[in-house]
Each structure stands twice: as C-alpha cells, then as structure tokens.
Write a protein that holds these residues in place. Structure first.
Motif, mmCIF file in Angstrom:
data_model
loop_
_atom_site.group_PDB
_atom_site.id
_atom_site.type_symbol
_atom_site.label_atom_id
_atom_site.label_comp_id
_atom_site.label_asym_id
_atom_site.label_seq_id
_atom_site.Cartn_x
_atom_site.Cartn_y
_atom_site.Cartn_z
ATOM 1 N N VAL A 349 99.146 15.439 0.724
ATOM 2 C CA VAL A 349 99.615 14.150 1.323
ATOM 3 C C VAL A 349 100.237 14.596 2.482
ATOM 4 O O VAL A 349 101.098 15.668 2.494
ATOM 5 N N LYS A 350 100.413 13.701 3.428
ATOM 6 C CA LYS A 350 100.703 13.723 4.819
ATOM 7 C C LYS A 350 102.202 12.987 4.528
ATOM 8 O O LYS A 350 102.181 11.905 4.290
ATOM 9 N N GLU A 351 103.242 13.663 5.063
ATOM 10 C CA GLU A 351 104.773 13.033 4.986
ATOM 11 C C GLU A 351 105.393 13.176 6.130
ATOM 12 O O GLU A 351 105.113 14.253 6.764
ATOM 13 N N PRO A 352 106.239 12.263 6.524
ATOM 14 C CA PRO A 352 107.209 12.567 7.676
ATOM 15 C C PRO A 352 108.128 14.113 7.556
ATOM 16 O O PRO A 352 108.698 14.283 6.460
ATOM 17 N N ALA A 353 108.351 14.460 8.705
ATOM 18 C CA ALA A 353 109.124 15.884 8.758
ATOM 19 C C ALA A 353 110.006 15.597 9.795
ATOM 20 O O ALA A 353 110.086 14.953 10.770
ATOM 21 N N ASP A 354 111.430 16.249 9.515
ATOM 22 C CA ASP A 354 112.589 16.210 10.389
ATOM 23 C C ASP A 354 112.032 16.996 11.510
ATOM 24 O O ASP A 354 111.246 18.036 11.539
ATOM 25 N N SER A 355 112.401 16.442 12.829
ATOM 26 C CA SER A 355 111.921 17.269 14.166
ATOM 27 C C SER A 355 112.645 16.622 15.200
ATOM 28 O O SER A 355 112.980 15.451 15.280
ATOM 29 N N PHE A 356 112.992 17.699 16.207
ATOM 30 C CA PHE A 356 113.585 16.915 17.631
ATOM 31 C C PHE A 356 112.699 15.993 17.977
ATOM 32 O O PHE A 356 113.235 14.955 18.861
ATOM 33 N N PHE A 357 111.432 16.189 17.969
ATOM 34 C CA PHE A 357 110.479 15.184 18.757
ATOM 35 C C PHE A 357 110.379 13.768 18.023
ATOM 36 O O PHE A 357 109.823 12.972 18.701
#
Length: 488
Positions: A349-357
């Motif tokens: 499953v694809k999930e949002p991730a914390d990232s500077f971008f």
C-alpha cells in the motif's frame, strides 16, 4: 477565509483579536496555561498537554476563557490594596505603636554604632490588628464582595462578547458615546493626531521599500559570486543542506530520506517582485541534475492580500515535482497483511510520508470554508501558519546569511522552539500504531492487526501542487526584496 501571519510573542489581545483568525487556538491556550491558575484551567478542562487540549476544546471556549481571565485580572487589579508595611522612624520621640495600629511587618533601621563593633539589625514582625466586627458580619461581607466581583466579571465578559459582533467603526462610536462631552472632544483630537501619524508611517513604509530595493540590487552580485564559489571547483559540498539543517525549525522538517536529495541543491534565491499589485514573495530552489526528479527549479510562492496592511497570507503556490520512477520521497510503500477467508496474504500500500518536499505541495484553502467543521478549520489554519513561518525563515534568515548558517555562527543555542512538537510526535506515534492494521474484507468479519514494514522500493507519485505562476524566482537580482515577514 483564512488570514495567516507569522506568530508574534504572545501578550494581551483585545477580545476581537482573540476571536479573529489572527490569534489561533494554540496561541490562546498557551497564553492561558502560562498566565492563569491551575484551578482556573482545571475548571475549564484546559490543563494538560497542549496538543491533547486543542483536540477537545473549541475556539469559542478558549475565547470565552481568555475574556473571563481578562475580567478576573482586571477585578484583581482594581481591588488590590496597599500592603500593610511601613518603616519605623528612628528619630521620632513618639512611638509608632502609640501613633497608629501595629503593622503586620515593620523594619527598624539600626542605630549608629561605634566603629569596630557589630550593629544590631532586626526585623520586627508584629501581629496585624484584627478587624472589628462579629464573625458572622465578616463572613456576610466577604460573601457579598465575592458576589459583586462575580457579577462585575460576568457583565464585563458580556460587554466584550457583544463588542465581537461590532465593526471597528461601531466599536469606536460605542466607546465615544459612553464618554463625557469634554472627554469625547479630547479623544477626537487624539484621533486627528493619529491620522497624521499614520500618514507619516505610510510615507516611511514607501521609502523603506524603495531603500530595500536599492540595497537588494547592490547585494545581487554578491549572491551571484557566492553561488559561483559554492558550485565551483573544488566548491563547498553540501553547503545548502548544512545551512538548512543547522536551523532548528527547518531541521525538524528534513527527514533522512530528504538529505540525499537536498545534497543536489545548488542555490536558494528569493524575489519580492511578483508584479504590480501583487505583494508577497517567491522562493526558488535550484538543483543540479539528479536521479530523483526532472525539475531544475522548485518554487514556492506566497501571495499576500493587497488590501491588508499587516500582510495577511492569501494563497500559496507550489511546484509540481516530476519525480522519477521509484524516487518520490513524499510517499512510502508499506506491506500489510490481510486475512481473507482463513488465508493470510501480504499486500503493498502507498502512504504519504513526512518529507521536506511536502513544502512544495501546500494545503489548499477551500473556496467556502463554512463547509469545514471547526477542528478541520483550526488544523488547516495552523498548517498554513507553520508553512508561512517556514517560508519567512528561509527568506529572511537563511538566504541573507547562508555562510553563517553553514559554519554554525548563526545558530542560537538558546533559541526557543515549540515544546508542543514533543507532544505531537508522541500522538503521531500513537496514531501510526492505530493505522497499522490489515484491510477489512466485506465478507470477513474477523480482523487481525499487523505492524507495517517499509520496503526499500518507493512508488512514484504525481505532485499535487500547482505550478508557480510568478516565474523561477530570480533572487535579489530579479526584483526588490520585500519587507520582512510580518510578526503576528
């Protein structure tokens, strides 16, 4: 709509300011937790970790508590009496005790002493005189005073709540209507002086903007030379990544997966020349060719309300990042186990991730915010506020003094940072654990939880942000630098 400005040091706000979008729930709560008693907080269920309190308390409840605290502070200040304290005279032939009732505390200076001897120094603690009257009378008087104080506080709160529904002109007229005629004339004279002062301020702002533009043009060649040195031979490897990670707020946004991407960052520029009648600024992050995305420049544009003198944020625009296959650091692919009809299988499953971008994919403000509930609106307002603060930090602090941030000379060890982040991190961990469960099958009522596991392969994701409409941001060379981001 949403009005977002940079946070300023918390202090006293008017009731109207407290209820407006200028003052967030978080600011109200932190002020109340710092300035009011524990009993006051407990009674209104405002004690505890700020992040937890903000989730269960509405903005209206915080405004009401704030106004009430202002009323209590005013009542306490108006009812304060002088302390029962005085100095005892050393020359008077009449004793202080004979002249007046003994104070609760008195100070007797030492008499003159011979050289070489030790003087006698004493504090006199005398019992305070008991007020006259029967206990029943004193208790009744105390109860009456408490009732009067509560009544005055309630009336004050009602008056201030009523003011929230008035326009600025209505509040002004209502205030003047309560004044005596002579005082009203004096206030009107003060208003004329204020108008002249405001005109001088507008003239000052115009000249200051022109002066900034002049000196930004002078600094442009220096920024160009800085870029040549950083990206020349041998150059300064990881220059901008180090600059960003040496600032506490920005470092908190940069994840481990972001660091390899940011190592390709060649320059950061900004421009405040967005076109006639378009106040705001644009940041431009210039990258060398890299294995992560196709873009050479990522921009972030902040458009301010041209009709608002205090620089209210109207809209933010980010860049649609064209990630290469499997290189999108703003998402992650996780494995989850699903039980279906007695058989266990693993799905990805694809999930949002914390990232500077994620900085380049700003939150969208809905056209009609009335469709949002209060908690969603507060969450969006705080998100926009933090995003604006981050942009201002990069424009006002990082770009102008980049080498000082690289060397660490600009780092302030005493810099105050939001302690609430600690609470939010703990809550995020709890929420993440709750999300670690298998998918439900409609025909299968039985569920089995299982921790998710990150895989090394990242699936590609199309950027959700809109392309910046103000160009690539030419740094100081492309236009005058705007005013520093306003403090809220």
């Amino acid at each position: 709509g949403f009005c977002v400005r940079r946070q300023r040091d918390m202090g006293q706000w008017t009731a109207a300011e407290a209820a407006s979008d200028t003052v967030s729930k978080k600011m109200l709560l932190l002020h109340l937790q710092e300035e009011t008693s524990e009993a006051f907080l407990e009674e209104r269920k405002l004690s505890g970790p700020p992040a937890a309190v903000l989730k269960r308390v509405t903005k209206e409840a915080l405004v009401a508590a704030y106004i009430e605290s202002m009323g209590k502070a005013g009542a306490a200040g108006s009812g304060a009496s002088k302390p029962d304290f005085k100095f005892a005279s050393i020359d008077s032939g009449v004793s202080a005790a004979a002249a007046s009732p003994a104070p609760a505390f008195s100070f007797s200076p030492p008499a003159a002493v011979a050289a070489g001897s030790t003087g006698n120094f004493s504090f006199n603690f005398a019992a305070a005189p008991s007020p006259k009257g029967k206990p029943e009378e004193k208790e009744a008087a105390s109860t009456a005073d408490d009732e009067d104080e509560e009544k005055d506080s309630h009336q004050l709160m009602q008056k201030r709540m009523a003011q929230l529904n008035m326009s600025a002109a209505q509040r002004r007229d209502a205030t003047l209507a309560e004044l005596p005629a002579a005082t009203r004339r004096e206030v009107e004279e003060l208003e004329k002086l204020q108008e002249q002062s405001d005109e001088f301020q507008r003239e000052f702002d115009e000249k200051l903007a022109a002066l900034r533009q002049e000196y930004e043009k002078k600094k442009a060649p220096l920024y160009k030379k800085r870029s040549d040195i950083v990206n020349g031979s041998p150059g300064v490897s990881g220059f901008w990544l180090t600059c960003l990670t040496n600032h506490m707020m920005l470092a908190d946004e940069i994840q481990k997966v972001d660091e390899p991407v940011l190592s390709f960052l060649k320059d950061i520029k900004y421009s405040s020349s967005l076109g006639p009648g378009k106040p705001g600024f644009q940041l431009a992050f210039v990258f060398s060719e890299n294995p992560y995305f196709e873009n050479e420049v990522l921009t972030k544009t902040y458009l301010l309300d041209p009709t608002d003198e205090d620089g209210c944020l109207q809209r933010t625009i980010g860049t649609d990042i064209k990630w290469k296959e499997g290189k999108d650091v703003t998402v992650r692919v996780v494995e989850k186990k699903q039980k279906k009809k007695g058989k266990l299988r693993t799905i990805k499953v694809k999930e949002p991730a914390d990232s500077f971008f994620n900085f380049f994919d700003p939150a969208e403000v809905p056209d009609d915010d009335e469709d949002m509930d209060e908690e969603e609106a507060d969450q969006l307002h705080e998100q926009l506020e933090n995003d604006y603060e981050m942009g201002c930090v990069i424009k006002d602090r990082i770009v102008p003094r980049a080498v000082a941030w690289f060397t660490g000379a600009a780092v302030d060890p005493e810099e105050d940072y939001d302690e609430e982040d600690d609470y939010e991190e703990e809550e995020d961990d709890d929420e993440e654990e709750e999300d670690e469960e298998e998918f439900d099958d409609e025909e299968d009522d039985e569920e089995e939880d299982d921790d998710h596991v990150d895989t090394s392969k990242m699936r590609a994701k199309g950027g959700a942000g809109t392309a910046a409409g103000a160009g690539a941001g030419g740094g100081a060379k492309s236009g005058p630098a705007g005013e520093e981001c306003k403090q809220q």
